[in-house]
Design a protein around this motif. Structure first.
Motif, mmCIF file in Angstrom:
data_model
loop_
_atom_site.group_PDB
_atom_site.id
_atom_site.type_symbol
_atom_site.label_atom_id
_atom_site.label_comp_id
_atom_site.label_asym_id
_atom_site.label_seq_id
_atom_site.Cartn_x
_atom_site.Cartn_y
_atom_site.Cartn_z
ATOM 1 N N LEU A 160 0.832 -1.203 0.000
ATOM 2 C CA LEU A 160 0.000 0.000 0.000
ATOM 3 C C LEU A 160 0.875 1.265 0.000
ATOM 4 O O LEU A 160 0.591 2.228 -0.729
ATOM 5 C CB LEU A 160 -0.949 -0.038 1.200
ATOM 6 N N TYR A 161 1.932 1.258 0.764
ATOM 7 C CA TYR A 161 2.844 2.404 0.753
ATOM 8 C C TYR A 161 3.508 2.542 -0.617
ATOM 9 O O TYR A 161 3.722 3.653 -1.111
ATOM 10 C CB TYR A 161 3.917 2.262 1.847
ATOM 11 N N VAL B 288 0.912 4.184 -2.822
ATOM 12 C CA VAL B 288 0.726 5.595 -2.450
ATOM 13 C C VAL B 288 1.893 6.422 -2.986
ATOM 14 O O VAL B 288 1.711 7.492 -3.578
ATOM 15 C CB VAL B 288 0.587 5.753 -0.914
ATOM 16 N N LEU C 167 -3.604 -2.809 -6.143
ATOM 17 C CA LEU C 167 -4.051 -1.727 -5.264
ATOM 18 C C LEU C 167 -5.543 -1.816 -4.978
ATOM 19 O O LEU C 167 -5.989 -1.649 -3.843
ATOM 20 C CB LEU C 167 -3.714 -0.366 -5.898
ATOM 21 N N SER C 168 -6.301 -2.071 -6.018
ATOM 22 C CA SER C 168 -7.760 -2.119 -5.869
ATOM 23 C C SER C 168 -8.167 -3.176 -4.835
ATOM 24 O O SER C 168 -9.045 -2.932 -3.998
ATOM 25 C CB SER C 168 -8.389 -2.424 -7.237
ATOM 26 N N LEU D 16 -7.282 -1.938 -1.310
ATOM 27 C CA LEU D 16 -8.227 -0.922 -0.831
ATOM 28 C C LEU D 16 -9.532 -1.571 -0.406
ATOM 29 O O LEU D 16 -10.090 -1.219 0.638
ATOM 30 C CB LEU D 16 -8.472 0.124 -1.922
ATOM 31 N N ARG D 17 -10.009 -2.528 -1.180
ATOM 32 C CA ARG D 17 -11.258 -3.202 -0.814
ATOM 33 C C ARG D 17 -11.117 -3.968 0.490
ATOM 34 O O ARG D 17 -12.064 -4.078 1.257
ATOM 35 C CB ARG D 17 -11.696 -4.174 -1.920
#
Lengths: 550, 550
Positions: free
Chosen positions: A187-188, A191, A267-268, A271-272
């Motif tokens: 995730l980082y 981002v 990523l998707s 996020l989910r």
């Protein structure tokens, strides 16, 4: 000490008491407190605390009897601090043990909850479960008490890169145990990639100078382990494509084993799965690592306080039936262990009973206090200790302490931060709050265990069942004399009082000769530190009053 | 065991040795190893390691003598593992102690460096300084050895939210001690704000679906503690304006003390201070929290290995003068403690001498091996222990373990992760590398201390001087028989070998009867785990050869 007389002006000697009484009447408690400081009367510095000064020995204090209702941290701390000045303190405790929500369950611990469920803990020698408070932040006054009381401490690990996120019903990552390190690295990385792309595209030109953008990109490339793609174009050439930080598919070793890193999750999907919502726990003021715990169980603090106060000052199994400020002091009626009501007369009372229980105890409190006691609402919280014959979380999962986050009713799974590599250990199979805690708490303990094991098995496999030796669970909302894990002043999150909450403010002042103390009257609700600090406030107020009014 | 005969095919019984010898000759070591596994010959499972199987007791092994040069972790681990199979191991150690770069300095430790600087440690009873290895990650095999050897462990804290970043010459934040929590909250807040702005402006429309953008914004607002400004416009309305995560100007307490948060530092200042470049340490595979250390000092591992091997097998103060593979085995000449050269004859040799030293020891190695030994270059590293009469970092700064990062020559300041709240403690006043380590290492110890205190005072004030009791420093590049903290195969960072490095590969194979082991032959350079894993590789190779060739 205390008998020394203050040699005053032309009218001759006055007692300190006379002087302070005069200051207190004309200038109020604040002026009085400073006057006492100027006289060197009250100030005993306490390590680690710049604001608090324990009350000093005083003749006035020694003449006063204080009845303290509740031998949890707030009550014990009040007695401990008041004893420094020589007050004659007695404590009435409804339970058969001190500590309140600081409760270390060991082999033989018996508890019957409000539904009549009786449990007897069957843990191995040396094993224990902190069913209530478990950890102390570096910033908290609780550590100062550990130092002062000689209670040795060790690290309590919350964040552990090897622990898991586990969620169901969240798309492609459902039912996958994902290591913290993996989720965070990915995730980082994304981002960083996205912000680097936006920066390179000029989307931040209105906010940042060119030089700042350059520095930002340099930071992002290190922090997110991102790189420019081979074409090296300024426009969006940044890319996160995995990193050793996420862990290895084949770990690096000696010789030709250089290690192999897996591909990042999309990523998707991340996020989910909402796993990023747990990252901020790590930065939380109270939860940032490292945290601490006493060696041997949280009740070491309780024991040390009891020893310092004197065990004979506490009457157990003495639930209070009524509290009344009288013309001369305060009268507390309580059930004695033999079942007969008894009466305690004292100059002052400090009441540390949780508000959700205190509101129903007969007392001649003012209407405003009665109303204020009804304002905070209890928060449900539950925890289950599971003793295993083998520390499989260490041996198989390489998890040495820390928390696995789930979106199951379990909420949190906690691995012990002590007894590493020993023969056995106790994990907290769940630690949950609100609805999840109520769902578990509404079941009898055997059903709780069945449900917890079903859920745990999805994360850790069959060993959660095959290696199990015993279990013990607590539902704080069902626990007699607690009826909640803590309270909320706002009916939910955040739990602290709104600024200027008049109900909160009302309970900070005494009602007649009765003071109120507890973590619920602090901005550290649910922490021992809140109880300690509330105790310090009340002790300071009470002592100031005694010195002023005799 | 070992005497059991394998009952073969129609030709009647063959010995296991005959069979394995045939397999080894025709199929190579790999095939042989699998054949041994199939025969149940070698496989003793070791907890926590799926890949390694310690050699089993064997008649063949018992007939073999192995001389191991160096009683650091690699050498001790080789002896420990070979002993499981019954090999007759002897160790030659140049120093008067075992452990190599695992070195726990206690009161009375004496060391004279290559410049002739002699230091005698004057530490209080119970106090110690791990001058070399200090920590173990959860993923590392070192923890498995702790379990196997019964060495109790405790947490070693690296990342601590209350530690500082301290830099000079970096603009407005120069000379300011900034808490980790503060730097991180602010920088994360700004990263979240900027990415949220870019997202809201549509800068990511080409990369993310609308739904993903919504989820990203929700994550960012939690992770960065950002909010939309009151006008609530979609265009760039996101704002970071500080957070309790950065710490408080006035901490929250009881009663009316609700806490007050300060204003964030400007992004531009934070970027110039480069403090964000340390965040990634936290996610590093080897450095992510929690890490561990033995209770009582890192040399507990060394002691446990020595006890398991048998102390009589180690000859100390025995620097090696020559190593020769002969027709029948290997001959090692060494200086004995009485100064006279002695000779050790063995079937095999495992040499764990660091390559920068080994390259100059006379030996009949092949030209390729000689060349390979010259490839890795030593990395300088230094550390200073400072014993204080008071744990001011805990009492005044509320720092319980962890690392302060500086851009001074100190590089790192480390606070002890043990002995919390005791009477005194030893901090690592510096832990530095490369140029900074050389700058300190080139001074005599007294000058190092003067310089370190000057630098430390800028971070922590005069108490670094007034509370000091004693100090001890190490410069590994100046330390006899180490001549470096570790090595680099690439002349700098990263230190590991490039993929396919032929020099590295050359040393993974024996030269005649001489094997090479050490962390420098692993992908975990500078970690004990590298030495343990290298030892396992060599032991497996050697044992396979012995079983194959007798």
């Amino acid at each position: 000490m205390g008998r020394t007389r203050f040699r005053g002006g032309p009218e001759g000697p006055v007692t300190r008491r006379q002087l302070l009484s005069a200051v207190g009447i004309t200038g109020g408690a604040g002026a009085l407190y400073y006057a006492m400081g100027a006289l060197g009367l009250t100030l005993t510095a306490t390590a680690g605390s710049s604001a608090y000064h324990a009350p000093r020995q005083s003749e006035l204090a020694r003449g006063k009897r204080v009845v303290i209702i509740g031998a949890g941290i707030a009550g014990l701390a009040c007695a401990y601090e008041l004893r420094k000045a020589g007050y004659n303190c007695v404590l009435l405790e409804a339970r058969a043990r001190p500590g309140g929500r600081v409760w270390t369950v060991r082999d033989g611990t018996v508890e019957t909850d409000l539904d009549g469920n009786k449990q007897v803990a069957r843990f191995a020698p040396g094993q224990y479960m902190d069913a209530g408070a478990t950890r102390i932040s570096q910033n908290m006054v609780t550590l100062d008490y550990c130092r002062e009381l000689g209670v040795p401490i060790q690290v309590f690990t919350t964040q552990n890169a090897n622990c898991y996120y586990f969620a169901e019903g969240v798309g492609p990552l459902s039912g996958k145990a994902i290591r913290h390190r993996t989720g965070k690295a990915d995730l980082y990385g994304y981002v960083a990639e996205l912000l680097a792309k936006a920066t390179s595209q000029g989307a931040l030109d209105q906010y940042l100078t060119d030089q700042d953008q350059e520095m930002l990109l340099e930071f992002l490339s290190d922090w997110g382990d991102i790189d420019t793609t081979s074409d090296g174009k300024k426009e969006g050439g940044w890319k996160y494509s995995g990193s050793p930080r996420r862990g290895y598919v084949e770990p690096p070793g000696a010789g030709e084993r250089s290690g192999r890193v897996g591909d990042p999750y999309p990523l998707s999907d991340l996020l989910r799965a909402r796993l990023g919502f747990r990252f901020s726990d790590e930065f939380d003021y109270d939860e940032a690592m490292p945290l601490f715990q006493p060696i041997g169980g949280m009740d070491r603090i309780v024991r040390a306080l009891v020893d310092a106060i004197g065990a004979h000052r506490i009457t157990y199994e003495a639930p209070v039936r009524s509290i009344r400020t009288t013309g001369t002091g305060v009268e507390v009626v309580f059930d004695s262990p033999d079942g007969k009501p008894r009466r305690e007369l004292a100059d002052y009372c400090i009441c540390t009973v949780p508000p959700q229980i205190l509101k129903d105890i007969p007392a001649n409190f003012s209407k405003a206090v009665r109303e204020a006691l009804r304002a905070p609402t209890p928060v449900s919280a539950g925890k289950m200790g599971l003793q295993y014959r083998r520390r499989w979380w260490e041996e198989d999962d390489r998890i040495y302490g820390g928390v696995t986050y789930t979106n199951l009713d379990l909420t949190l799974v906690e691995y012990p931060s002590w007894g590493y590599q020993g023969d056995r250990g106790i994990i907290h199979g769940y630690y949950n709050f609100n609805d999840e805690a109520e769902r578990y708490g509404n079941m009898p303990p055997a059903e709780r265990l069945t449900r917890a094991l079903q859920q745990l098995e999805r994360i850790h496999g069959a060993k959660v069942r095959t290696e199990l030796e015993s279990s013990f669970s607590v539902a704080w909302q069902k626990t007699r004399y607690s009826q909640g894990g803590w309270v909320s002043w706002q009916g939910g999150d955040p739990v602290g009082p709104r600024e200027g909450d008049p109900q909160f403010a009302r309970l900070l002042k005494p009602d007649g000769k009765v003071y109120f103390a507890g973590d619920y009257l602090s901005h550290l609700i649910g922490w021992q530190a809140g109880a300690f600090l509330s105790a310090r406030e009340v002790v300071t107020d009470l002592h100031t009053r005694v010195l002023a009014t005799g």
